[in-house]
Design a protein around this motif. Structure first.
Motif, short mmCIF file in Angstrom:
data_model
loop_
_atom_site.label_atom_id
_atom_site.label_comp_id
_atom_site.label_asym_id
_atom_site.label_seq_id
_atom_site.Cartn_x
_atom_site.Cartn_y
_atom_site.Cartn_z
N TRP A 112 -26.78 -26.70 7.03
CA TRP A 112 -27.28 -27.87 6.78
C TRP A 112 -28.79 -27.58 6.58
O TRP A 112 -29.45 -28.40 5.80
CB TRP A 112 -27.41 -28.79 8.08
CG TRP A 112 -25.85 -29.08 8.65
CD1 TRP A 112 -25.30 -28.53 9.60
CD2 TRP A 112 -25.03 -30.00 7.82
NE1 TRP A 112 -23.99 -29.48 9.67
CE2 TRP A 112 -23.92 -29.98 8.51
CE3 TRP A 112 -25.10 -30.73 6.69
CZ2 TRP A 112 -22.92 -30.89 8.09
CZ3 TRP A 112 -24.14 -31.72 6.26
CH2 TRP A 112 -22.89 -31.79 6.81
N LEU A 124 -33.19 -28.04 2.94
CA LEU A 124 -32.22 -28.89 3.58
C LEU A 124 -31.30 -28.85 2.51
O LEU A 124 -31.38 -29.28 1.54
CB LEU A 124 -33.02 -30.00 4.01
CG LEU A 124 -33.97 -30.03 5.13
CD1 LEU A 124 -34.02 -31.48 5.41
CD2 LEU A 124 -33.28 -29.39 6.44
N VAL A 139 -32.38 -31.74 11.59
CA VAL A 139 -32.25 -30.36 11.10
C VAL A 139 -33.70 -29.99 10.71
O VAL A 139 -33.84 -28.63 10.91
CB VAL A 139 -31.36 -30.66 9.89
CG1 VAL A 139 -31.50 -29.28 8.84
CG2 VAL A 139 -29.93 -30.79 10.18
N HIS A 142 -34.93 -28.22 13.82
CA HIS A 142 -34.43 -27.05 14.11
C HIS A 142 -35.04 -26.12 13.29
O HIS A 142 -35.15 -25.03 13.58
CB HIS A 142 -32.88 -27.23 13.60
CG HIS A 142 -31.94 -26.14 13.88
ND1 HIS A 142 -31.04 -25.94 14.86
CD2 HIS A 142 -31.78 -24.89 13.27
CE1 HIS A 142 -30.44 -24.91 14.95
NE2 HIS A 142 -30.90 -24.27 13.78
N GLU A 143 -35.05 -26.27 12.01
CA GLU A 143 -35.61 -25.27 10.88
C GLU A 143 -37.20 -25.09 11.39
O GLU A 143 -37.81 -23.69 10.97
CB GLU A 143 -35.73 -25.59 9.57
CG GLU A 143 -34.22 -25.90 9.18
CD GLU A 143 -33.09 -24.58 9.31
OE1 GLU A 143 -33.74 -23.55 9.35
OE2 GLU A 143 -31.99 -24.74 9.67
#
Length: 193
Positions: A112, A124, A139, A142-143
């Motif tokens: 993702w 992304l 996401v 998260h990154e």
């Protein structure tokens, strides 16, 4: 499932993959459409004529495409994605992770998102463009957390958990992955209905 025809009919291809029409004897007037494993699924009453089926399928596919295009525009391009990442960093990670670039990519079919902590870049998957904004934000968080903690250890997950909808978004993505895996198995002939 009681009231459903077991064998769905296949419709014409849309711009986003094949269209599968599922007729249901229990369905009287309502028509529903959604995306599943690269296909558009349209649920219609079993009593519809072929002409009604064609008209409703075209209408529902167009409606889905319009909704998805509106979502793509709201998520914007790379500049908007960078602004979104900075806002999420400030709101949930004390503004510490500062990415140098955040962009959409088309070449990530199994992930993702990804990041390179050494240069601060985040990528992304463009597959996220059709998903709810809270999932895209998850996401990104998260990154961003990977810019602070490279691995998936307890410290990393504690950072991600600062995003209030983290568990909900993870569940959503797990559901997407599960449907995708089930679809791949069905396409390979491993599943029998």
């Amino acid at each position: 499932m009681p009231g459903s025809t077991p064998a769905p009919s296949r419709g014409p291809l849309s711009t986003d993959g094949p269209v599968e029409v599922r007729r249901s004897a229990r369905r009287r007037r309502t028509v529903t459409a959604y995306r599943e494993s690269g296909r558009t699924i349209v649920l219609i009453p079993a009593a519809f004529t072929p002409a009604e089926e064609r008209r409703w399928v075209a209408q529902m596919v167009a409606k889905l495409q319009t909704r998805e295009e509106r979502r793509r525009r709201s998520l914007g391009g790379d500049d908007e994605l960078m602004s979104r990442a900075r806002a999420l960093s400030a709101a949930h990670l004390d503004g510490v992770p500062q990415p140098t670039s955040v962009r959409w990519v088309d070449n990530q079919q199994r992930r993702w998102g990804s990041c390179t902590p050494a240069d601060g870049s985040i990528r992304l998957s463009s597959r996220l463009r059709s998903m709810p904004e809270y999932v895209v934000d998850y996401v990104l968080v998260h990154e961003l957390a990977h810019l602070l903690e490279a691995g998936h250890d307890a410290r990393f997950w504690a950072l991600v958990a600062r995003y209030p909808q983290a568990e909900r978004a993870r569940g959503f993505l797990e559901g997407v992955e599960s449907a995708r895996a089930d679809g791949a198995r069905a396409d390979d002939g491993d599943l029998v209905d």
